[in-house]
Design a protein around this motif. Structure first.
Motif, PDB file in Angstrom:
ATOM      1  N   THR A 242     -42.595   5.257 -21.635  1.00 30.04           N
ATOM      2  CA  THR A 242     -43.576   4.913 -22.297  1.00 30.04           C
ATOM      3  C   THR A 242     -43.909   6.410 -23.234  1.00 30.04           C
ATOM      4  O   THR A 242     -44.354   6.242 -24.726  1.00 30.04           O
ATOM      5  CB  THR A 242     -44.585   4.378 -21.572  1.00 30.04           C
ATOM      6  N   HIS A 243     -44.040   7.339 -22.652  1.00 31.03           N
ATOM      7  CA  HIS A 243     -44.629   8.591 -23.297  1.00 31.03           C
ATOM      8  C   HIS A 243     -43.620   9.685 -23.525  1.00 31.03           C
ATOM      9  O   HIS A 243     -44.133  10.603 -23.721  1.00 31.03           O
ATOM     10  CB  HIS A 243     -45.861   9.217 -22.340  1.00 31.03           C
TER      11      HIS A 243
ATOM     12  N   VAL B 194     -42.230   7.432 -11.295  1.00 29.03           N
ATOM     13  CA  VAL B 194     -42.122   8.738 -11.947  1.00 29.03           C
ATOM     14  C   VAL B 194     -42.059   8.325 -13.666  1.00 29.03           C
ATOM     15  O   VAL B 194     -41.538   7.258 -13.943  1.00 29.03           O
ATOM     16  CB  VAL B 194     -40.680   9.426 -11.762  1.00 29.03           C
ATOM     17  N   ALA B 195     -42.866   9.031 -14.246  1.00 28.12           N
ATOM     18  CA  ALA B 195     -43.198   8.749 -15.785  1.00 28.12           C
ATOM     19  C   ALA B 195     -42.566  10.137 -16.348  1.00 28.12           C
ATOM     20  O   ALA B 195     -42.741  11.217 -15.830  1.00 28.12           O
ATOM     21  CB  ALA B 195     -44.472   8.571 -16.256  1.00 28.12           C
ATOM     22  N   ALA B 196     -42.210  10.008 -17.681  1.00 28.53           N
ATOM     23  CA  ALA B 196     -41.697  11.071 -18.406  1.00 28.53           C
ATOM     24  C   ALA B 196     -42.479  11.490 -19.555  1.00 28.53           C
ATOM     25  O   ALA B 196     -42.478  10.559 -20.579  1.00 28.53           O
ATOM     26  CB  ALA B 196     -40.144  11.128 -18.772  1.00 28.53           C
TER      27      ALA B 196
ATOM     28  N   GLN C 236     -34.418   5.149 -17.753  1.00 27.42           N
ATOM     29  CA  GLN C 236     -34.599   3.808 -17.480  1.00 27.42           C
ATOM     30  C   GLN C 236     -33.868   3.155 -16.510  1.00 27.42           C
ATOM     31  O   GLN C 236     -34.539   2.332 -15.397  1.00 27.42           O
ATOM     32  CB  GLN C 236     -34.604   2.921 -18.799  1.00 27.42           C
ATOM     33  N   GLU C 237     -32.478   3.465 -16.246  1.00 32.94           N
ATOM     34  CA  GLU C 237     -31.595   2.821 -15.100  1.00 32.94           C
ATOM     35  C   GLU C 237     -32.300   3.520 -13.897  1.00 32.94           C
ATOM     36  O   GLU C 237     -32.356   2.757 -12.764  1.00 32.94           O
ATOM     37  CB  GLU C 237     -30.301   3.139 -15.270  1.00 32.94           C
ATOM     38  N   ALA C 238     -32.597   4.495 -13.944  1.00 33.65           N
ATOM     39  CA  ALA C 238     -33.148   5.372 -12.553  1.00 33.65           C
ATOM     40  C   ALA C 238     -34.681   4.934 -12.091  1.00 33.65           C
ATOM     41  O   ALA C 238     -35.298   5.252 -11.181  1.00 33.65           O
ATOM     42  CB  ALA C 238     -33.360   7.005 -12.915  1.00 33.65           C
TER      43      ALA C 238
ATOM     44  N   ALA D 233     -36.904  14.843 -12.272  1.00 26.86           N
ATOM     45  CA  ALA D 233     -37.668  13.642 -12.257  1.00 26.86           C
ATOM     46  C   ALA D 233     -36.901  12.449 -11.587  1.00 26.86           C
ATOM     47  O   ALA D 233     -37.217  11.623 -10.947  1.00 26.86           O
ATOM     48  CB  ALA D 233     -38.070  13.190 -13.534  1.00 26.86           C
ATOM     49  N   VAL D 234     -35.411  12.513 -11.768  1.00 22.60           N
ATOM     50  CA  VAL D 234     -34.572  11.609 -11.422  1.00 22.60           C
ATOM     51  C   VAL D 234     -34.520  11.901  -9.942  1.00 22.60           C
ATOM     52  O   VAL D 234     -34.496  10.895  -8.924  1.00 22.60           O
ATOM     53  CB  VAL D 234     -33.325  12.004 -12.109  1.00 22.60           C
TER      54      VAL D 234
END
Length: 304
Positions: free
Chosen positions: A83-84, A56-58, A76-78, A46-47
């Motif tokens: 949210t999920h 991208v979301a996780a 969050q820094e990346a 993901a990163v």
């Protein structure tokens, strides 16, 4: 277009133990140093996708502990949308890594609350929109199966990194768009270790028969990658680099490949992009700290 990618997968805290060589049974050795770094196959991919320029979301689980806090902050820094991301009572996933001076690494994985990532909240995460889903074998099989089922219904690309190695990893899983094991994972799944183009082809054919995937994408480390499907059966050559630490190279390949595949639709071009990301990851110490940016990948591609 900018690729929108949803991670449905793992997040771990890595402990990297550097030493001249790993100990033999009952032996003690002196190490050089140790450090923590964010990791996990899913999180690394993901990163990598985010640093390559994807949105991208996780959808993942972390513990209600200090490691969980730290890993959420790094996401969050990346620029990854959390949210999920679910918080759970219990331990955040953890990986102990021995890294020898010759570049060889050995990993012990403790999944922790990654194995509590449920299938029942996936639709909510997918409703936010996604072009592709990143998957691995570090979360429950039922969650992977449901994610693939929903993606297939919605026409979303699924990229399954078939690790860690499991002989039964594909059992019960619907067909994915891209099935991407490394050499040892390929051996576990179909009994063939891909050593040359002929064995790559044989293994890829068996993998496609086993899952019904559209493409097989074998990760071959310093030998590059092999693409099979839709009339393609081709080795994609590697980039020559100085190997410092191979940890997360395959994950970086997967994340960068997925971003490029969504945006170009060209699986060979995307595999070359992934090869470049994986090679650059080997030039630095650690998992996520070593994942390259889009600018670094483009510079390596330009050098050929």
């Amino acid at each position: 277009m900018t690729a929108k990618i949803l991670l449905v997968g793992s997040v771990m805290m890595d402990l990297i133990l550097r030493c001249e060589r790993a100990p033999e049974p009952s032996e003690s050795v002196l190490g050089h140093d140790y450090r923590n770094a964010p990791g996990g196959k899913g999180s690394n991919a993901a990163v990598a996708a985010a640093r390559a320029g994807a949105q991208v979301a996780a959808y993942a689980s972390v513990g209600n502990d200090s490691n969980g806090d730290y890993l959420i902050e790094r996401w969050q820094e990346a620029g990854i949308d959390t949210t999920h991301t679910l918080r759970r009572d219990g331990n955040t996933g953890f990986v102990a890594i021995t890294l020898e001076d010759n570049g060889q690494n050995r990993l012990i994985i403790f999944p922790g609350v990654n194995m509590e990532t449920p299938p029942d909240k996936l639709e909510e995460a997918l409703d936010a929109g996604a072009d592709a889903i990143l998957l691995q074998f570090e979360i429950p099989d039922a969650t992977n199966a449901r994610a693939i089922e929903l993606a297939n219904e919605r026409g979303i690309i699924t990229v399954l990194d078939a690790g860690p190695a499991r002989t039964d990893g594909l059992h019960g899983l619907p067909p994915v768009t891209v099935l991407s094991p490394n050499e040892t994972e390929t051996k576990a799944l179909v009994g063939i270790y891909p050593t040359d183009e002929a064995s790559c082809l044989e293994a890829a054919q068996k993998l496609q028969e086993k899952n019904g995937c559209k493409y097989v994408l074998l990760k071959l480390g310093e030998r590059g990658s092999f693409v099979y499907g839709e009339g393609i059966a081709q080795l994609v050559p590697p980039f020559q680099i100085e190997n410092v630490d191979p940890t997360a190279a395959g994950d970086a390949f997967t994340g960068a490949f997925t971003k490029a595949f969504v945006e170009t639709g060209d699986i060979l071009e995307a595999a070359r992009y992934g090869n470049a990301a994986g090679a650059l990851t080997c030039t630095k110490l650690g998992a996520q700290p070593s994942v390259p940016t889009a600018e670094e990948i483009d510079a390596l591609l330009a050098r050929g």
